[in-house]
Design an enzyme around this catalytic site. Structure first.
Site, PDB file in Angstrom:
ATOM      1  N   GLY A 114     -15.879 -26.815  28.585  1.00  0.00           N
ATOM      2  CA  GLY A 114     -16.210 -25.438  28.947  1.00  0.00           C
ATOM      3  C   GLY A 114     -16.865 -25.273  30.287  1.00  0.00           C
ATOM      4  O   GLY A 114     -17.298 -24.179  30.634  1.00  0.00           O
ATOM      5  N   ARG A 171      -3.242 -15.883  32.687  1.00  0.00           N
ATOM      6  CA  ARG A 171      -4.704 -15.758  32.635  1.00  0.00           C
ATOM      7  C   ARG A 171      -5.216 -14.427  33.172  1.00  0.00           C
ATOM      8  O   ARG A 171      -6.208 -13.903  32.705  1.00  0.00           O
ATOM      9  CB  ARG A 171      -5.359 -16.928  33.383  1.00  0.00           C
ATOM     10  CG  ARG A 171      -5.128 -18.272  32.696  1.00  0.00           C
ATOM     11  CD  ARG A 171      -6.001 -19.365  33.292  1.00  0.00           C
ATOM     12  NE  ARG A 171      -7.394 -19.144  33.040  1.00  0.00           N
ATOM     13  CZ  ARG A 171      -8.252 -18.633  33.899  1.00  0.00           C
ATOM     14  NH1 ARG A 171      -7.859 -18.324  35.122  1.00  0.00           N
ATOM     15  NH2 ARG A 171      -9.496 -18.442  33.560  1.00  0.00           N
ATOM     16  N   CYS A 187       8.584  -7.312  33.043  1.00  0.00           N
ATOM     17  CA  CYS A 187       8.565  -5.892  32.684  1.00  0.00           C
ATOM     18  C   CYS A 187       7.259  -5.510  32.004  1.00  0.00           C
ATOM     19  O   CYS A 187       7.241  -5.157  30.816  1.00  0.00           O
ATOM     20  CB  CYS A 187       9.742  -5.578  31.775  1.00  0.00           C
ATOM     21  SG  CYS A 187      11.239  -5.480  32.714  1.00  0.00           S
ATOM     22  N   GLU A 188       6.176  -5.639  32.729  1.00  0.00           N
ATOM     23  CA  GLU A 188       4.850  -5.272  32.238  1.00  0.00           C
ATOM     24  C   GLU A 188       4.057  -4.838  33.464  1.00  0.00           C
ATOM     25  O   GLU A 188       4.034  -5.571  34.461  1.00  0.00           O
ATOM     26  CB  GLU A 188       4.109  -6.495  31.650  1.00  0.00           C
ATOM     27  CG  GLU A 188       4.660  -7.052  30.391  1.00  0.00           C
ATOM     28  CD  GLU A 188       4.221  -6.298  29.149  1.00  0.00           C
ATOM     29  OE1 GLU A 188       3.149  -5.654  29.173  1.00  0.00           O
ATOM     30  OE2 GLU A 188       4.965  -6.351  28.161  1.00  0.00           O
TER      31      GLU A 188
HETATM   32  C1  LIG Z   1     -12.990 -28.181  21.350  1.00  0.00           C
HETATM   33  C2  LIG Z   1     -12.722 -27.995  22.787  1.00  0.00           C
HETATM   34  N1  LIG Z   1     -13.081 -28.960  23.647  1.00  0.00           N
HETATM   35  C3  LIG Z   1     -12.847 -28.848  24.971  1.00  0.00           C
HETATM   36  C4  LIG Z   1     -12.245 -27.723  25.497  1.00  0.00           C
HETATM   37  C5  LIG Z   1     -12.003 -27.665  26.957  1.00  0.00           C
HETATM   38  O1  LIG Z   1     -12.599 -26.571  27.579  1.00  0.00           O
HETATM   39  P1  LIG Z   1     -12.539 -26.442  29.152  1.00  0.00           P
HETATM   40  O2  LIG Z   1     -11.129 -26.578  29.565  1.00  0.00           O
HETATM   41  O3  LIG Z   1     -13.078 -25.089  29.432  1.00  0.00           O
HETATM   42  O4  LIG Z   1     -13.387 -27.524  29.714  1.00  0.00           O
HETATM   43  C6  LIG Z   1     -11.860 -26.682  24.640  1.00  0.00           C
HETATM   44  C7  LIG Z   1     -11.232 -25.477  25.178  1.00  0.00           C
HETATM   45  O5  LIG Z   1     -11.262 -24.415  24.683  1.00  0.00           O
HETATM   46  C8  LIG Z   1     -12.098 -26.830  23.250  1.00  0.00           C
HETATM   47  O6  LIG Z   1     -11.744 -25.887  22.371  1.00  0.00           O
END
Ligand SMILES: Cc1ncc(COP(=O)(O)O)c(C=O)c1O
Length: 462
Positions: free
Chosen positions: A277, A359, A390-391
């Protein structure tokens, strides 16, 4: 027909922030630092990636095209390993972009690989990733997927539901080897990110809730199952997160659970996986943390929480996806129609769109872009880069200043498209998905080929 040029701004509801600095003409030939791959250079207006001229890439492989800088990925793997140190594990979250070449690169750099479906597992196994270096995720793993993971001997399976623990118990009845299980905990943390990228608040589908006591119960059931080996806890609070406050709260709550586990079962958890994350920069406004600083913060948080709780520090694992591959890749497009909407902005249509980058539509993601095939001294015009679908939500770059002499046939480059672009790509409007080309030391090779219309037609069996 008139093009909105610097310094006039948009006069519409969906606009740039009032204080958005219009780009000076010379800025159009600069690369935004930190957003482009480390091997990106620009000379005479022409972009080179990994030492390869993008005009040559477009001529050889066509557009739209994802161009992935191999050395960028490898160097980010090294950064994570170095920052977290030898007593931690770094696993690449393959969902960000899952291809055999990339999994081989990350594996050869010393990372493990996270997979979340049977499909991703097969890619990892066929890439030669050692099964012990694979973690199997997913909120609804089927019996077949679990069976494959167990028989392949993956290093960890992350339990996400009571049904899954029961399936694992069934699969391992009488078996001689016991798979290592992490229990995924929903910590109730509201991560500061887009709603669809937050995964630890209570009202969502992942993991076992701490607040309801489900997490304690899941641990009880795993420990009680003779075929399973309880290894520790897992928490993932969301994606594209810039500050570590959410991790701190999550670690605190997970460590509290670890203390209860010790008190109830006499077991100290061996492993603590804090998920991925970690945010990256997509625009100049994004202030992404340095990996070194992030690692130090996370290590301090876990050390501190464990010390306070009187627990031995478990082995820390992190699972970056976006942070490894996101900045490595640039999407190349050819400009098609250019439409001036009087007094508002210029709509620049490219030959891809929401089918290769969802995204923007899905998460309101922001990108930058640049004219990549030539220099221009023309004044900037306020533009929106849109796709061919087409959006009306088919937007690639919501706000961009592009040279006002932009013309059909020019190449546009959009950086930071390595994560969750090819992996979320679709065939909407029966558009084939673009190839991924890896560049390194002046050479280019296809790692995922372009889909053809025949590929698409072959699925439609009448
Ligand atoms: C369990 C888990 N680990 C790791 C990640 C990787 O996240 P990121 O790509 O934001 O580092 C995700 C992404 O949603 C996830 O669900």
């Amino acid at each position: 027909m008139s093009r909105v040029a610097h310094p006039a701004g948009p006069r519409h509801g969906d606009v740039l922030p009032a204080d958005h600095p219009p780009a000076a003409p010379e800025d159009l030939n600069e690369l935004h630092p930190g957003i482009w791959p480390r091997g990106a250079r620009r000379s005479g207006g022409v972009l080179t990636l990994g030492g390869v001229d993008v005009r040559d890439l477009a001529a050889e492989f066509g557009t739209p095209l994802y161009v992935c800088d191999e050395e960028d990925i490898r160097s980010r793997c090294r950064d994570y390993l170095e920052a977290f140190g030898p007593d931690s594990h770094v696993f690449y979250a393959a969902k960000a972009f899952c291809s055999r070449a990339v999994l081989r690169w990350v594996s050869s750099q010393g990372l493990g690989v996270d997979v979340c479906t049977g499909g991703e597992l097969e890619v990892a196994l066929s890439a030669g990733v050692p099964p012990a270096q694979i973690t199997m995720h997913g909120n609804n793993k089927t019996l077949d997927e679990l069976s494959r993971a167990v028989s392949a001997g993956v290093g960890h399976i992350v339990a996400d539901s009571f049904e899954e623990i029961a399936r694992l118990a069934y699969l391992t009845e009488g078996a001689t080897t016991r798979p290592s299980i992490l229990v995924r905990v929903t910590t109730g943390v509201e991560a500061h990110t887009h709603e669809f990228m937050a995964t630890a608040h209570d009202d969502q589908k992942f993991g076992f809730s701490l607040a309801s006591g489900a997490a304690d119960e899941a641990v009880r059931r795993v420990i009680a199952c003779p075929g399973l080996s309880f290894a520790g806890l897992h928490s993932h609070i969301g994606s594209q997160i810039f500050d570590t406050a959410g991790f701190e709260v999550a670690a605190h709550r997970v460590v509290e659970l670890a203390v209860r586990i010790r008190d109830e079962h006499g077991i100290e958890i061996a492993e603590l996986d804090l998920g991925g994350g970690f945010g990256i920069a997509y625009t100049d406004e994004d202030d992404a943390p340095e990996v070194k600083e992030l690692a130090q913060n996370l290590r301090d948080i876990v050390d501190g929480q464990c010390r306070l709780a009187g627990l031995a520090r478990p082995r820390l694992t992190v699972e970056p996806g976006r942070g490894i591959v996101g900045p490595s890749t640039v999407s190349l497009y050819t400009v098609g129609t250019i439409k001036d909407v009087d007094g508002l902005r210029t709509y620049v249509s490219v030959d891809g769109g929401m089918s290769d980058n969802i995204r923007t539509a899905l998460y309101d993601a922001e990108y930058v872009c640049a004219l990549a095939s030539r220099a221009s001294a023309a004044p900037p015009m306020l533009s929106r880069v849109v796709g061919r679908h087409c959006e009306s939500g088919d937007i690639v770059v919501r706000h961009a200043y592009l040279p006002s002499d932009l013309a059909p046939g020019d190449l546009l480059a959009v950086p930071a498209t390595g994560a969750y672009c090819r992996s979320l790509a679709s065939n909407y409007n029966h558009v084939s998905r673009p190839p991924v080309v890896a560049v390194s030391s002046g050479a280019a090779r296809t790692i995922v080929r372009r889909e053809t219309l025949d590929d698409l037609l072959s699925l439609d069996v009448g």
